[in-house]
Motif scaffolding. Structure first.
Motif, short mmCIF file in Angstrom:
data_model
loop_
_atom_site.label_atom_id
_atom_site.label_comp_id
_atom_site.label_asym_id
_atom_site.label_seq_id
_atom_site.Cartn_x
_atom_site.Cartn_y
_atom_site.Cartn_z
N THR A 1 3.50 -1.03 3.80
CA THR A 1 3.14 0.09 3.50
C THR A 1 4.02 1.06 3.06
O THR A 1 5.03 1.43 4.24
CB THR A 1 2.05 0.78 4.46
OG1 THR A 1 1.02 -0.19 4.80
CG2 THR A 1 1.62 2.14 4.04
N ALA B 1 0.77 -1.15 0.05
CA ALA B 1 0.11 0.08 -0.03
C ALA B 1 0.84 1.13 0.06
O ALA B 1 1.92 1.05 0.23
CB ALA B 1 -0.91 0.12 1.34
N THR C 1 0.91 5.29 1.18
CA THR C 1 0.10 6.40 1.74
C THR C 1 0.03 7.68 0.91
O THR C 1 0.77 7.74 -0.05
CB THR C 1 0.98 7.15 3.12
OG1 THR C 1 2.09 7.54 2.87
CG2 THR C 1 1.16 5.73 3.89
N ASP D 1 5.65 4.85 2.97
CA ASP D 1 5.46 6.06 3.57
C ASP D 1 6.64 7.04 3.53
O ASP D 1 7.69 6.50 3.29
CB ASP D 1 4.70 5.80 5.10
CG ASP D 1 4.04 7.12 5.72
OD1 ASP D 1 3.74 8.01 5.02
OD2 ASP D 1 3.64 6.82 6.83
#
Length: 138
Positions: A84, A9, A11, A86
């Motif tokens: 994720t 994923a 952000t 970021d």
């Protein structure tokens, strides 16, 4: 938050940083070399400068056609993880904004990976894809 992969994923901060870097440098990718660190930080580099070494793995695809690659050692560490991408909130000016000397903002763009264990369902789906011959990506 998820983009193009159920294993990775991105952000909003990281997606915006990727877009800014691509506007400055053209297509880029993120690469996680083997490092002994509790906070894994992938390096970014223009795609034209990347030469996959033996054992390097495409872990997932991100926003803006960006890929996340990692060394064999790093992949072993994160094989059963969801990641994720970021950008730290205190990373300073966003890429593309003006700086007061020192390294340019895009040179100091810092990404980090936050990891969580895959759920049983995610692990089963991953194992099913591997048996189906679709490779390590995704």
């Amino acid at each position: 938050m998820a983009y193009r992969s159920d294993r990775v994923a991105v952000t909003d901060r990281a997606r915006n940083a990727l877009r800014d870097l691509i506007e400055q440098h053209g297509p880029i990718l993120l690469y996680l070399p083997h490092r002994d660190s509790t906070d894994p930080q992938p390096d970014w580099l223009p795609i034209r400068d990347f030469r996959a070494a033996e054992g390097d793995t495409l872990f997932g695809r991100l926003a803006w056609h960006t890929e996340l690659w990692m060394s064999a050692e790093a992949y072993t560490r994160f094989e059963r993880e969801h990641l994720t991408v970021d950008v730290p909130a205190d990373a300073g000016p966003a890429p593309g904004s003006e700086s007061n000397g020192g390294p340019s903002p895009e040179e100091s763009a810092t990404f980090l990976l936050r990891a969580r264990r895959l759920s049983a369902a995610e692990t089963a789906a991953l194992d099913g894809r591997k048996r189906g011959g679709r490779g390590a990506a995704n």
